[in-house]
Design an enzyme around this catalytic site. Structure first.
Site, PDB file in Angstrom:
ATOM      1  CG  ASP A  73     -62.882  30.086  43.997  1.00  0.00           C
ATOM      2  OD1 ASP A  73     -62.949  30.881  45.002  1.00  0.00           O
ATOM      3  OD2 ASP A  73     -63.869  29.847  43.071  1.00  0.00           O
ATOM      4  CG  ASP A 103     -68.261  28.022  46.848  1.00  0.00           C
ATOM      5  OD1 ASP A 103     -69.058  27.717  47.155  1.00  0.00           O
ATOM      6  OD2 ASP A 103     -67.316  28.531  47.775  1.00  0.00           O
ATOM      7  CG  ASP A 120     -65.571  30.259  39.535  1.00  0.00           C
ATOM      8  OD1 ASP A 120     -64.797  30.385  40.738  1.00  0.00           O
ATOM      9  OD2 ASP A 120     -66.625  30.756  39.560  1.00  0.00           O
TER      10      ASP A 120
END
Length: 235
Positions: free
Chosen positions: A14, A16, A177
């Protein structure tokens, strides 16, 4: 390296909240887009909790907060277009790279892993950010939230990346995240690895039951001592 990497050939990351902390720049763009519509500016902390489902949902959440109800189509279209313009003007002014990211990506690439980037951010913003931080050479494929018909938490982007790389899901790992990353990884049949410092709508990432959690990406470069002993004992 980390035991979760055993048997893996492709690692999907990922962006961001995993590789970069982009919320400060996103918050500026959201605030300016709302101001253009005569609405209040949200705090950085509020924007942090809204990130994760792509730019359109981010703007929709911001508008709903600002006016106390979901926006109509006209307001949304105006605010979304303004957000894209403001963010495109300065996507890297305040954004920072998380510790250990460059070191980990370089080591994993040198070790022969195929690295891909799968984000819900619009694709047009990916390359400028990667170029700014010198990360562009590490990824053989980059997918944005608008690259395919579906985005995370749907498994389609992950399965597409595996197909492009010529690997099966059992040879892949998703690193992210948020619960959307973990859900996408599980649905695609990938191993899942979580980082606790990113954006997960205020929820502990452990609640999503990833296969593993590391505090920084460089932990992927060293074996987990107790896990290594167990593996050695089994062999």
């Amino acid at each position: 390296m980390h035991p979760l990497l055993r048997g893996k050939r492709m690692i999907a990351f990922d962006l961001d909240g995993t590789l970069i902390d982009s919320v400060p720049d996103l918050a500026v763009a959201v605030g300016r887009a709302l101001n253009d519509q005569g609405l209040a500016t949200p705090s950085v902390d509020k924007v942090r909790d809204w990130v994760g489902n792509g730019a359109a949902i981010l703007v929709e959440r911001a508008l709903t907060w600002a006016q106390g109800e979901a926006p109509d189509a006209g307001l949304f279209d105006r605010a979304y277009a303004a957000f894209l313009d403001h963010y495109a003007a300065a996507p890297n002014a305040l954004t920072t790279l998380y510790p250990g990211v460059s070191q980990a990506l370089n080591a994993l690439s040198q070790a022969g892993f195929m690295l891909v980037l799968i984000t819900n951010k619009p694709k047009r913003f990916i390359q400028p950010i990667l170029d700014h931080f010198g990360l562009q050479t590490y990824f053989m494929l980059c997918l944005g939230g608008d690259s395919l018909a579906e985005k995370k938490p749907a498994p389609l982007p992950l399965l597409h990346a595996a197909s492009v790389c010529g690997v099966v899901p059992a040879e892949c790992m998703m690193v992210g995240d948020s619960r959307h990353d973990i859900a996408a990884g599980k649905a695609a049949g990938f191993a899942t690895l979580a980082l606790p410092y990113g954006y997960n709508h205020g929820e502990p990432i452990a609640n999503s039951a990833p296969d593993g959690v590391v505090n920084v990406l460089t932990e992927l470069l060293t074996p987990v001592p107790h896990a290594t002993r167990a593996l050695d004992h089994d062999s």
